[in-house]
Design a protein around this motif. Structure first.
Motif, PDB file in Angstrom:
ATOM      1  N   ALA A 101       0.873  -1.340   0.057  1.00 51.14           N
ATOM      2  CA  ALA A 101       0.201   0.165   0.046  1.00 51.14           C
ATOM      3  C   ALA A 101       0.623   1.336  -0.180  1.00 51.14           C
ATOM      4  CB  ALA A 101      -1.087   0.041   1.292  1.00 51.14           C
ATOM      5  N   PHE A 113       2.638   1.632  -3.319  1.00 51.64           N
ATOM      6  CA  PHE A 113       1.551   2.182  -4.281  1.00 51.64           C
ATOM      7  C   PHE A 113       1.618   3.372  -4.297  1.00 51.64           C
ATOM      8  CE2 PHE A 113      -1.685  -1.683  -4.971  1.00 51.64           C
ATOM      9  CZ  PHE A 113      -0.857  -2.062  -6.012  1.00 51.64           C
ATOM     10  N   TYR A 114       1.587   4.243  -2.947  1.00 49.70           N
ATOM     11  CA  TYR A 114       1.409   5.575  -2.942  1.00 49.70           C
ATOM     12  C   TYR A 114       2.604   6.322  -3.238  1.00 49.70           C
ATOM     13  CZ  TYR A 114      -1.825   9.455  -1.541  1.00 49.70           C
ATOM     14  OH  TYR A 114      -2.570  10.350  -1.560  1.00 49.70           O
ATOM     15  N   ALA A 131       3.408   6.006  -6.925  1.00 43.95           N
ATOM     16  CA  ALA A 131       2.272   6.898  -7.790  1.00 43.95           C
ATOM     17  C   ALA A 131       2.821   8.197  -7.841  1.00 43.95           C
ATOM     18  CB  ALA A 131       0.937   6.769  -7.160  1.00 43.95           C
ATOM     19  N   TYR A 182      -6.917   1.966  -5.516  1.00 43.25           N
ATOM     20  CA  TYR A 182      -5.593   2.738  -6.167  1.00 43.25           C
ATOM     21  C   TYR A 182      -5.902   2.854  -7.796  1.00 43.25           C
ATOM     22  CZ  TYR A 182      -0.950   3.047  -8.266  1.00 43.25           C
ATOM     23  OH  TYR A 182       0.075   3.392  -9.088  1.00 43.25           O
ATOM     24  N   TRP A 183      -6.261   1.989  -8.481  1.00 38.50           N
ATOM     25  CA  TRP A 183      -6.339   2.123  -9.869  1.00 38.50           C
ATOM     26  C   TRP A 183      -7.287   3.533 -10.033  1.00 38.50           C
ATOM     27  CZ3 TRP A 183     -11.360   0.435 -12.509  1.00 38.50           C
ATOM     28  CH2 TRP A 183     -11.430   0.963 -13.646  1.00 38.50           C
ATOM     29  N   ASP A 225      -5.203   6.769  -9.206  1.00 37.35           N
ATOM     30  CA  ASP A 225      -4.091   6.640 -10.211  1.00 37.35           C
ATOM     31  C   ASP A 225      -4.748   7.435 -11.635  1.00 37.35           C
ATOM     32  OD1 ASP A 225      -1.958   6.729 -12.136  1.00 37.35           O
ATOM     33  OD2 ASP A 225      -0.799   5.305 -10.623  1.00 37.35           O
ATOM     34  N   ASP A 259      -8.640   7.835  -2.828  1.00 35.99           N
ATOM     35  CA  ASP A 259      -7.679   8.272  -1.660  1.00 35.99           C
ATOM     36  C   ASP A 259      -8.151   8.138  -0.292  1.00 35.99           C
ATOM     37  OD1 ASP A 259      -5.152   9.122  -0.825  1.00 35.99           O
ATOM     38  OD2 ASP A 259      -5.521  11.119  -1.669  1.00 35.99           O
ATOM     39  N   MET A 278      -8.468   4.146   0.214  1.00 34.83           N
ATOM     40  CA  MET A 278      -7.176   3.597   0.603  1.00 34.83           C
ATOM     41  C   MET A 278      -6.541   3.846   1.985  1.00 34.83           C
ATOM     42  SD  MET A 278      -4.571   3.720  -2.852  1.00 34.83           S
ATOM     43  CE  MET A 278      -4.883   5.616  -3.063  1.00 34.83           C
TER      44      MET A 278
END
Length: 478
Positions: free
Chosen positions: A273, A276-277, A280, A348-349, A352, A414, A417
């Motif tokens: 996680a 990912f952030y 990104a 997340y998808w 993003d 956001d 997450m």
């Protein structure tokens, strides 16, 4: 190195804007007048001077309290049992802070070393050159941004891996010295905040000032301070908080592996996680110059302290808990893990792709039609033939992609997450949910600020936009 607020400026035809075909989109006279109005201090926010003073003093105290509860009170919200216990309780809390969160030499070396290393990488590594949006306070000039966060990310990861496996710097030391490093981060946050205020005033670069010292330190006095190739505001937004958040998770995983001989699915979730952030932000760094944060929000305590200390040391409380507690306290069934991971990946998808859609649309208005490609490129990151509302100001409001269903689809994803970052430990302790509770408050307040500004800026065009995109957050609900 000297700090330059106006380096690498470009003046483009049509006041810096172009449509997708390269033809200039000029800011109208009406738009210029409104931008001048928005670039003046008119009202106090956050409760005014007393409100911001309370936040500047109260939030660090809250950080110490929540840390102590996780570290010394089994993750429970500690409190005095009676009036007679108040003084002993406070003395006990102070002893924990004094002994286990002192800004010792080791913490200074680790935190400051990372800051210096990231500045060096930001200065030396090659990067993708991205032009920002026209800045009204700079006469609609645009700033160029050297986007090399992605290279810095992987150089930093390789460096950390080498240091860990050679024993020069064990990653487990980060989580073991959490309190000490947190204190140093707070000192950095205060020092940079006040330093930038005095620098802006001394060099006459202050804008949108209220005249109240604490309020102006909190909101900021300077817009785009730079050191060489580095835009400090963008650098601090990416290279400081999310790097620390990621490495705190990695440190927690290393701690578990050393202690248990394996890494739990919950801790692995947090590593994924946070990566990912972090990734990104790095891979999408070229989208950041298109945001309100860059062309309007000043660099003050509100942003600086949060980036240097607040984000990294309040968002991963679940990692702190898992690194110091038996896994039996937060184990889930396999179907629960499937739901948890699926929710994270889906959110997340959406996050993003929504951010990319909006930023790419803004770039198209400047004549930019080819976008940077970096791993991972998610589906639907660019809307083809987007629909929009043309405003009298000269801007266009996107009504396609995720932005056809919600005015803030990125905020919804956001926040989702952020909720999973707390849900990963179930009900073992309420403290990791601080992130999502605090974050929704920030998002709602930020949305109200944004919508109020947009209503002032676009007038009837904003009302038309709201009639087309009806939902603020969740379609059909809110």
């Amino acid at each position: 190195m000297a700090i330059d607020n106006g380096s690498e400026l470009r003046q483009r035809s049509g006041n810096g804007k172009a449509n997708g075909n390269g033809a200039p989109i000029a800011v109208t006279d009406e738009g210029r007048k409104m931008d001048e109005k928005l670039d003046q201090h008119t009202t106090y926010e956050f409760g005014g001077p007393w409100g911001v003073f309370a936040m500047m003093t109260g939030f660090p105290l809250l950080m110490y309290y929540l840390w102590a509860c996780l570290w010394f009170y089994d993750g429970q919200l500690a409190h005095p049992k009676s009036v007679d216990d108040i003084k002993p309780f406070l003395l006990e809390m102070w002893a924990h802070i004094r002994d286990d969160a002192s800004p010792n030499a080791y913490a200074w070396k680790v935190y400051s070393g990372n800051i210096v290393y990231q500045l060096i990488l930001g200065q030396l590594l090659p990067g993708f050159q991205q032009e920002g949006l026209p800045v009204p306070s700079l006469g609609y000039k645009t700033l160029m941004y050297n986007c090399n966060a992605l290279g810095s990310e992987y150089v930093t990861i390789v460096t950390a891996a080498v240091l860990h496996y050679t024993g020069i710097f064990r990653l487990t030391d980060i989580i073991d010295n959490y309190g000490h490093i947190m204190s140093v981060s707070m000192i950095w946050g205060f020092a940079v905040s006040f330093g930038m205020y005095f620098y802006a005033v001394a060099t006459n670069q202050q804008i949108r000032m209220s005249g109240n010292f604490f309020y102006d330190v909190f909101m900021g006095a300077i817009l785009n301070p730079r050191i060489g190739k580095i835009d400090l505001k963008m650098w601090a937004e990416v290279r400081v908080p999310w790097l620390i958040v990621f490495f705190l998770s990695v440190s927690g995983a290393c701690k578990q592996y050393d202690t248990l001989g394996y890494v739990t699915p919950n801790m692995a979730f947090m590593v994924l996680a946070t990566w990912f952030y972090y990734n990104a932000c790095c891979k999408g760094e070229d989208c950041i110059p298109q945001t309100w944060d860059m062309f309007h929000e000043k660099w003050g305590f509100m942003v600086i302290f949060w980036n240097f200390s607040g984000v990294p040391f309040t968002y991963v409380y679940s990692v702190v808990y898992m690194a110091s507690h038996d896994p039996s306290k937060y184990q889930f069934s396999t179907p629960t893990y499937v739901v948890l991971y699926t929710t994270l990946i889906t959110a997340y998808w959406i996050f993003d792709s929504a951010m990319a859609q909006k930023s790419h649309f803004k770039m198209q208005q400047q004549g930019i039609t080819e976008f940077r490609s970096a791993f991972p490129q998610v589906p639907w990151h660019t809307v083809k033939n987007p629909t929009y509302i043309q405003t009298a100001h000269g801007n266009r409001l996107l009504t396609s992609g995720w932005w056809a269903y919600s005015r803030k689809p990125n905020y919804v994803a956001d926040w989702t997450m952020s909720f999973t970052w707390g849900a990963v430990i179930g009900f073992a302790t309420p403290i990791p949910y601080f992130y999502s509770v605090f974050f929704i408050t920030v998002l709602v307040h930020r949305t109200s600020r944004d919508f109020e500004r947009c209503h002032m800026k676009y007038g009837k065009d904003w009302e038309q936009y709201c009639s087309v995109v009806k939902s603020k957050f969740i379609p059909g609900i809110y």
